[in-house]
Design an enzyme around this catalytic site. Structure first.
Site, PDB file in Angstrom:
ATOM      1  N   ARG A  30     -24.425  -7.632  -3.161  1.00  0.00           N
ATOM      2  CA  ARG A  30     -23.876  -7.482  -4.444  1.00  0.00           C
ATOM      3  C   ARG A  30     -25.056  -6.856  -5.306  1.00  0.00           C
ATOM      4  NH1 ARG A  30     -24.822 -12.103  -8.237  1.00  0.00           N
ATOM      5  NH2 ARG A  30     -23.218 -11.941 -10.173  1.00  0.00           N
ATOM      6  N   ARG A  63     -22.428 -14.822 -27.437  1.00  0.00           N
ATOM      7  CA  ARG A  63     -23.607 -15.819 -27.481  1.00  0.00           C
ATOM      8  C   ARG A  63     -23.730 -15.911 -29.223  1.00  0.00           C
ATOM      9  NH1 ARG A  63     -26.924 -15.260 -22.952  1.00  0.00           N
ATOM     10  NH2 ARG A  63     -26.371 -13.642 -21.236  1.00  0.00           N
ATOM     11  N   LYS A  67     -12.885 -11.952 -11.078  1.00  0.00           N
ATOM     12  CA  LYS A  67     -13.546 -13.036 -10.969  1.00  0.00           C
ATOM     13  C   LYS A  67     -12.743 -13.989 -11.674  1.00  0.00           C
ATOM     14  CE  LYS A  67     -17.952 -12.567 -11.523  1.00  0.00           C
ATOM     15  NZ  LYS A  67     -19.308 -12.008 -12.180  1.00  0.00           N
ATOM     16  N   THR A  85     -21.613 -19.225  -6.538  1.00  0.00           N
ATOM     17  CA  THR A  85     -22.335 -19.825  -7.427  1.00  0.00           C
ATOM     18  C   THR A  85     -22.778 -20.972  -7.006  1.00  0.00           C
ATOM     19  OG1 THR A  85     -20.916 -18.794  -9.208  1.00  0.00           O
ATOM     20  CG2 THR A  85     -22.573 -20.450 -10.143  1.00  0.00           C
TER      21      THR A  85
END
Length: 476
Positions: A42, A83, A221, A279
């Site tokens: 990846r 953010r 995803k 993850t």
């Protein structure tokens, strides 16, 4: 296993996806990761330069040539990042019950949130999670450029921390300008898979597919609650799925993640789509040479669920023990697949047989079991027939022969498939010869064993899989 006797033909079904980063970018380290068990690499475009990724890409392709085995390369796009900006006056402590104002621009002590799409979409009662959910807010009121929120769980607000909005569908583009530039670069290199971040709706995949134009497989995803609401449609639109449990575990209750993981894996099996569990799988191995028992159980649970792929992130990208992490994951998979409960757990989620193509795949699996065949061989120009066969999670090895090198590489993300790239075969009569030779070359079976061969007629035409035959090894 060592460098002199590399175990590159993995005696396991589930695949390993290893992330490349500063700890693993050198040619020597990439070679060691491959030998330890990495099937696909990846390239995380949230970090690193194009030159960094190009060098890693070239090294992986050199490894592929050295060992004569297809190796997949996945490009993971950064996607839109929400953010806060710089906090006025520096880091700010907030406590439960406090009231905060977040503002589109800079004004006084208000927290800057430079995303107009949020102010247009958020509603009173919606949650805002800052810094991976460490700080939890609830919207009270808003207008076009300001938002008043009540602090539910306090903490220290730092500059540039991420914001998650589990209750809000934000009209952000699925592809940012950076993503578009990165995507074109990755496709020019020849990546095999592209992962699209923060998918919310099936429509988010359409633009990316139009840009990719079949040059790579597209992975959705799953990391937003809104994606779970449209999961069947997203899976149908994508070529594969990644369960990105980091952001997903922030935006939905942690106790819901295991059940959702099982649901997604089962749906992907039903849809013949490869699925990646990602993850924090061996998170402690970023700094220690062994995992916790809970992490080993987490990897094994994903394997018992029938996932195609388990992924390592920071463990191999920036950790202190990247090779050990891959080797540990390899051992966990092997032990799990050898356990007596493994086969039964897979069959509990066996896919339905609804079409002629699925019926042929199921018949091939049943025939191979009846004959105790060492392998099922599929000839495919797209890989679809191979994916249908392994959706039944047969203990028999599935060998996929294809004339398309890109298809052979993409199969490195598909459970139980060993892909072989060879010249296109146009003569239907030579199919059993090529199949038997491929199986014996891989060291599977012995002369006299019978293999099951699946192909289509007319030969080489996508979507025409309609033939099953039994072929003895060593006859030709």
């Amino acid at each position: 296993m060592n460098d002199q006797t590399p175990d590159v033909l993995r005696p396991r079904r589930a695949k390993i996806l290893a992330t490349v980063g500063p700890a693993s970018r050198s040619p020597e380290m990439l070679r060691r990761l491959f030998l330890a068990g990495a099937d696909t690499f990846r390239l995380n475009f949230s970090h690193g330069s194009h030159d960094d990724h190009r060098q890693a890409f070239d090294t992986i392709r050199a490894l592929e040539a050295e060992f004569g085995q297809p190796i997949g390369i996945l490009q993971d796009l950064q996607g839109p990042k929400i953010r806060i900006s710089q906090v006025p006056g520096g880091p700010r402590e907030v406590a439960a019950g406090d009231t905060l104002t977040l503002r589109l621009g800079n004004k006084g002590d208000d927290i800057p949130l430079p995303h107009p799409e949020i102010f247009a979409a958020i509603r009173p009662g919606h949650q805002l999670l800052i810094d991976d959910g460490r700080i939890r807010l609830e919207a009270v009121a808003h207008d076009a450029d300001s938002l008043t929120a009540r602090v539910i769980a306090g903490g220290r607000i730092l500059d540039r921390k991420g914001v998650n909005l589990p209750d809000t569908v934000v009209a952000l583009p699925a592809l940012t300008e950076k993503d578009r530039t990165d995507l074109e670069f990755g496709l020019s290199l020849g990546v095999d898979w592209v992962a699209l971040s923060f998918v919310q709706r099936p429509e988010d995949l359409v633009e990316a597919k139009a840009l990719i134009r079949g040059r790579a497989g597209l992975i959705a995803k799953i990391e937003k609650p809104s994606a779970l609401d449209s999961l069947p449609q997203i899976v149908a639109e994508a070529d594969g799925v990644m369960i990105a449990r980091g952001d997903l575990g922030v935006e939905i209750p942690p106790e819901d993640v295991p059940g959702r993981q099982k649901e997604i894996i089962r749906l992907c099996r039903q849809s013949d789509r490869p699925v990646i569990v990602a993850t924090q799988m061996l998170e402690s191995m970023i700094t220690t040479p062994t995992p916790t028992r809970a992490e080993a159980s987490d990897v094994a649970t994903a394997v018992y669920d029938g996932t195609d792929v388990v992924m390592l992130s920071a463990e191999t990208a920036s950790g202190q023990y990247p090779v050990e992490a891959v080797a540990m994951m390899d051992r966990i998979i092997r032990r799990t697949e050898a356990h007596p409960f493994y086969s039964a757990s897979l069959q509990a989620a066996a896919p339905h047989v609804d079409t002629a193509e699925q019926a042929i795949a199921f018949a091939a699996v049943e025939l191979a079991d009846a004959l105790s065949s060492p392998a099922i061989v599929s000839f495919s120009s797209t890989g679809a027939s191979g994916r249908r066969i392994v959706s039944h999670r047969s203990p028999r090895t599935t060998v996929l022969l294809t004339g398309d090198e890109a298809v052979a590489r993409r199969m490195s993300l598909v459970w139980g498939v060993r892909s072989v790239h060879e010249a296109e075969i146009s003569d239907h009569d030579t199919v059993p010869i090529h199949a038997a030779e491929a199986v014996l070359d891989l060291g599977i079976g012995k002369p006299g064993d019978k293999i099951v061969v699946v192909c289509g007629f007319p030969f080489g035409v996508p979507g025409t899989t309609n033939s099953i035959r039994v072929t003895p090894l060593g006859q030709y």
